[in-house]
Enzyme design. Structure first.
Site, short mmCIF file in Angstrom:
data_model
loop_
_atom_site.label_atom_id
_atom_site.label_comp_id
_atom_site.label_asym_id
_atom_site.label_seq_id
_atom_site.Cartn_x
_atom_site.Cartn_y
_atom_site.Cartn_z
N LYS A 122 -83.02 -1.01 61.74
CA LYS A 122 -84.15 -0.72 62.61
C LYS A 122 -84.51 -2.04 63.03
CE LYS A 122 -86.81 2.57 61.13
NZ LYS A 122 -87.84 3.17 59.75
N ARG B 7 -92.83 -0.05 58.55
CA ARG B 7 -91.95 1.05 58.24
C ARG B 7 -90.82 0.01 57.39
NH1 ARG B 7 -91.43 5.42 62.44
NH2 ARG B 7 -93.32 5.03 63.77
N GLY C 284 -85.53 9.29 55.53
CA GLY C 284 -86.80 9.88 54.44
C GLY C 284 -86.60 9.45 53.30
N MET D 296 -87.26 6.21 52.30
CA MET D 296 -88.42 5.16 51.88
C MET D 296 -89.62 5.49 52.75
SD MET D 296 -86.11 1.88 50.92
CE MET D 296 -85.51 2.01 52.48
N ARG E 93 -80.68 3.68 67.29
CA ARG E 93 -79.64 3.24 66.31
C ARG E 93 -78.38 4.08 66.90
NH1 ARG E 93 -81.64 6.67 61.19
NH2 ARG E 93 -81.92 8.55 62.39
N HIS F 287 -56.13 17.49 35.58
CA HIS F 287 -55.13 18.21 36.00
C HIS F 287 -55.48 19.15 36.98
CE1 HIS F 287 -52.51 21.84 36.05
NE2 HIS F 287 -51.56 20.86 35.67
N SER G 211 -42.26 1.56 44.08
CA SER G 211 -43.17 2.53 44.54
C SER G 211 -44.58 2.43 43.57
CB SER G 211 -42.82 3.99 44.93
OG SER G 211 -43.74 4.92 44.85
N CYS H 40 -47.40 5.86 45.60
CA CYS H 40 -47.30 7.15 45.51
C CYS H 40 -48.38 7.70 44.56
CB CYS H 40 -45.78 7.62 45.30
SG CYS H 40 -45.42 7.29 43.49
N TYR I 204 -44.75 1.99 53.13
CA TYR I 204 -45.27 3.37 53.26
C TYR I 204 -46.34 3.80 52.16
CZ TYR I 204 -42.09 4.76 49.34
OH TYR I 204 -41.54 4.84 48.18
C1 PEP Z 1 -48.88 7.68 39.36
O1 PEP Z 1 -49.05 7.07 38.03
O2 PEP Z 1 -49.51 6.80 40.25
C2 PEP Z 1 -47.99 8.63 39.60
C3 PEP Z 1 -47.93 8.97 41.23
O3 PEP Z 1 -47.55 9.21 38.56
P1 PEP Z 1 -48.26 10.61 37.81
O4 PEP Z 1 -49.55 10.76 38.67
O5 PEP Z 1 -47.21 11.63 38.04
O6 PEP Z 1 -48.31 9.81 36.61
#
Ligand code: PEP
Ligand code: MG
Length: 908
Positions: free
Chosen positions: A22, A91, A100, A102, A335, A451, A788, A856, A876
């Protein structure tokens, strides 16, 4: 001495750290010559000093005096002068807006004598006394911690005594009485009189703003918005202008474009004869800007000019608070305005079309989070809801259905065309069919990488997890919710919001997202389905920015896909390959028995037979995947989880054997099985016999999987396909492990190549999931064609956090304590796990400069983490199919944001 106080004419918009958002914007508007009432900002430094020392720094009072005198000289009036008082507002204003959260105190400088002065110079006693009662009310509540209800009920009583409904209908006499009553409330509640000294009012209010940084609600807000707790707030002291000086005065908020839809064209609300918060408080119906034009054309024109000026200056949608005091326009705040995800995309492309920003800049104005929001189905806004509980929002979206307590129920409902929500205490791989069948998943236990959460996100399925107040009794198929009466069964409908973590009882209307239609079915179909021009513009904006992201990004985007359906989905969303195909999912269901046979085999013949039974099944899986991913790389990870996951539960089996034994009906096969299950039992299976360790110790497993891959590839090659599998070894810790696994895999590839006469030179690489692997990456790279980074396990092993346990247990406490702002399983911990990735990448490239590096873990689809992977120069990211578009967008943004940063460094 630090400079704690800045006049508005001293700062600018780039000083948000010091002056707060502000303050920085007030300074910028002042610099632009817009009509901002004079004032000054007390810096966040002063607030931090106060929070650190528990008292206001001495020097602050001196600097405030100097700034105040300058303002007084400029206006020719003095704070609280009995004849013609200067009044100020105080303010809060932190670096990031905390609406809102503070406090604000208006009309500082009024007391028993200056109220008379104000009445005289304004010629309006009612206004003067109304301002005074507001001051005592706000000051009492905010600064002196008096219960605000005491003031509001006194006000209500006064209105009903006088037979009026509106505040502004109270007469001068009534307001004078109220002032006395309010002062009495203050005296009674605090034991001291309302301070009459204007400067004391100012100092106390400033301190109260500092204090308000640490209120519970401010803490909660910052936690949710990931705003660090140590920033502190600035305090803006601004000359009061009055919107409550009669019919030619008023106050309003306006936006240079509609922040909710993104529609071009101004938008705003105005309230005649009102002050400050009255507009947002919804006390009376507001007027539109068009109404204002009719009421006060001059002020309206000036406001429109200021709006245009500000939007051009900030080159973005601005929101502005303004007040008109007896026909004179004042700007109190501006802003870059908050906006919905849809508005962000639309406004960004509108600004490109208006030649206000480049398309590169437009890409920085939208985020992967916003795209995610646009992709999930949504509960219709304004729908009626009955909140049952709130838990962890694990996978966004909106899902409604009857409660299903197990796979059978879920599948039966799905087959009957009934939408259902799978409700479990927690899930495990056995619940997969139910999860597939259900519209959403709700669990009582587990965190964002439980999971249920990981699988649901992978499937793009809505999930709320860790709802501790749920008591799920799968045996009796009943659900109880702490704090709610009643027992819910599969006859009951619930609705879950995976974006907010809310769980509702009953049906809540869900609408399809147009952007999802675009992602699924392409631009043409989405435009056809668009119900209106707003939606068409949104879809076009998303398409345009996605295309631009694709054209600039350096990171490829792959998907984690275990089934041909996942793979097809991923490709449809723009995935350039599969970065992780988890093969253990291929051994579940009916095939579990073959794996059990393999584990239980006591002779070579039995083992060979079990492997032989699995081979055609695995091969079949791969053929289909390779067909789907033809010509695209497809990383197949050899089996990873500990074998006990394929065996019956130790406790359940022990009980069965004990009971059967007692009843004299024990099956010796069960006893034998129990023996094996015990032998495989591990206290810490995540750190036990899994990954490459399992592959090296279980004879024939590598050979089975690699043969299935190789033979599948041969079949594809024979029909003219172009299979590009990449074989990946999980949980490697030492180069020797990889070397052995690789040699065995290569041997099979060579054999099948020789048998078939086909060239099967497929890359073999390592998953980097252990600190040791990252630290010795130079060596490991010598045996790897690619790396990976499995950042799920790498986070688990770097922090020593059990990924299955910690999020649901103590992470809440850890975020409260500021140990981290967000779970490191969700957003990569750059300083720790990120360093592992960096070291791993540098080591690998030192050995093999051209080695392909990917990621990954779940982080491959997380916007912030993607920015990091780009900066480390990975090739990637691989994420769940659902997040592929988000990853594409973020990878494009990363390039532009990098350039912006480089430019900033070059000019610094
Ligand atoms: C990981 O550990 O990042 C992975 C991709 O393998 P997982 O989640 O199957 O253990
Ligand atoms: Mg892993």
């Amino acid at each position: 001495m630090p400079k704690y106080v800045y006049r508005f004419c001293e700062g600018d918009k780039d000083q948000k750290d010091l002056l707060g958002g502000k303050g920085a914007n007030l300074a910028e508007m002042t610099k632009l010559g817009l009509p901002v009432p004079p004032g000054f900002t007390v810096t966040t430094d002063a607030c931090r000093a106060y929070l650190r020392d528990g008292e206001v720094p001495d020097e602050l009072a001196v600097q405030v005096t100097r700034a105040l005198r300058e303002v007084e000289e400029e206006l020719g009036r003095q704070l609280g002068d009995p004849d013609d008082p200067l009044l100020v507002s105080v303010r809060s204003g932190a670096k990031f807006s905390m609406p809102g959260m503070m406090e604000t105190v208006l009309n500082i400088g009024l007391n028993d004598s200056s109220v008379e002065g104000l009445a005289k110079v304004s010629g309006d006693s009612r206004f003067a006394w109304d301002s005074y009662r507001r001051l005592i009310q706000m000051f009492g509540k905010t600064v002196l911690d008096v219960d605000g209800d005491l003031f509001s009920s006194a006000l209500d009583t006064k209105k009903s005594d006088r037979g009026v409904t509106m505040d502004y209908e109270l007469s001068v006499g009534a307001l004078q009485e109220l002032v006395s009553e309010f002062k009495e409330i203050v005296r009674k509640e605090t034991g001291t009189a309302f301070p009459q000294d204007p400067r004391e009012q100012l100092d106390l209010a400033t301190e109260a703003v500092f204090r308000s940084w640490n209120t519970e609600r401010a803490h909660i807000y910052r936690r949710r918005e990931k705003i660090p707790h140590d920033l502190g707030t600035a305090v803006n002291v601004c000359t009061m202008v009055f919107g409550n000086m009669g019919e030619t005065s008023g106050t309003g908020v306006c936006f240079t474009r509609d922040p909710s839809t993104g529609r071009a064209g101004v938008y705003g609300d105005y309230l005649v004869n009102a002050q400050g918060e009255d507009v947002v408080a919804g006390i009376r119906n507001t007027l539109s800007l068009a109404d204002l034009e009719e009421l006060d054309k001059v002020s309206y024109d000036e406001l429109r000019a200021a709006m245009r000026r500000l939007e051009t200056h900030y080159r973005d949608l601005c929101d502005i608070e303004f007040t008109i005091e007896r026909g004179k326009l004042w700007l109190l705040q501006t802003r870059v305005g908050k906006r919905t995800a849809g508005a962000a995309f639309r406004v960004a492309t509108q600004l490109v079309d208006e030649r206000m920003i480049t398309i590169d800049e437009a890409l920085t104005r939208v985020t992967g989070e916003q795209l995610t929001q646009l992709m999930f189905p949504q509960f219709a806004t304004g729908a009626e809801r009955d909140l049952l509980t709130r838990a962890m929002p694990a996978s966004p979206g909106a899902a409604v259905g009857k409660i299903a307590f197990n796979n059978e129920e879920a599948q039966a409902m799905a087959e009957a065309g009934i939408s259902c929500i799978l409700v479990r205490r927690e899930t495990n791989p056995d619940d997969l069919p139910g999860m597939v069948a259900a519209a959403g998943v709700l669990t009582a236990r587990g965190g964002k990488t439980s999971h249920a959460a990981v699988v649901a996100r992978g499937m793009g399925k809505t999930c709320v997890c860790g709802a501790e107040s749920l008591d799920v009794d799968a045996a009796s198929k009943t659900l109880r919710v702490r704090g709610h009466d009643g027992v819910f069964t599969s006859q009951d409908t619930i609705a879950i919001d995976g974006t907010t973590g809310e769980v509702f009882l009953g049906d809540v209307a869900v609408v399809d997202s147009p952007v999802m239609t675009y992602i699924h079915s392409g631009l043409e179909k989405a435009l056809e389905a668009a119900p209106d021009e707003d939606t068409r513009e949104l879809v076009l904006a998303v398409d345009r920015l996605m295309q631009h992201a694709d054209s600039v990004r350096r990171l490829s985007v792959r998907a984690n896909a275990d089934t041909p359906e996942d793979a097809r989905n991923a490709v449809a969303r723009g995935a350039q390959g599969v970065g992780l195909c988890r093969t253990e999912h291929m051994f579940l269901g009916e095939r579990r028995q073959f794996v059990q046979d393999l584990i239980l085999a006591s002779t070579d013949e039995e083992r060979v037979a079990a492997l032989a039974a699995l081979l055609p099944l695995q091969k079949g899986d791969f053929i289909e995947m390779m067909e789907t991913m033809d010509s695209k790389p497809m990383t197949v990870r050899l089996i990873d989880p500990p074998l006990h996951e394929f065996l019956p539960d130790l406790t359940e089996l022990s009980v069965k054997v004990a009971v059967d034994k007692a009843n004299g009906v024990l099956d010796p096969a069960d006893e034998e099985l129990l023996h094996v299950v015990r032998a495989h039992h591990e206290a810490n299976p995540m750190l036990g016999l899994r990954g490459v360790r399992l592959l090296l110790t279980m004879p024939g497993l590598i050979e089975l999987q690699v043969r299935a891959i190789a033979e599948a590839a041969v079949e594809r090659l024979r029909v003219g396909g172009n299979p590009r599998p990449e074989i990946m070894i999980p949980l490697v810790g030492s180069v020797r492990e990889l070397q052995i696994a690789r040699d065995r895999a290569q041997k099979v590839l060579d054999e099948v190549s020789e048998e078939s006469g086909m060239d099967l030179s497929f890359p073999i690489g390592a998953m980097i999931e252990l600190p040791r692997a990252a630290l010795t990456s130079e060596h490991i790279a010598s045996e790897a064609d690619f790396f990976s980074f499995g950042t799920n396990d790498l986070t688990q092993t770097t922090w020593g956090f059990s990924r299955d346990d910690v999020e649901g247990s103590f992470f809440g406490h850890y975020t409260d304590e500021g140990i981290f702002g967000v779970s490191p399983f969700e957003t990569l911990d750059r300083d720790g796990v990120g360093q592992m990735v960096r070291i791993g990448a540098e080591g690998a490239r030192a050995t093999k400069p051209g080695i392909k590096l990917g990621v990954c873990g779940e982080h491959g689809g997380d916007p912030d983490s993607i920015q990091f992977f780009h900066s480390v120069g990975l090739n990637y990211v691989s994420c769940s199919p659902y997040r592929v578009p988000v990853a594409r967008l973020e990878a494009g943004r990363a390039v532009i944001l990098d350039e912006v940063q480089d430019e900033a460094q070059a000019t610094a």
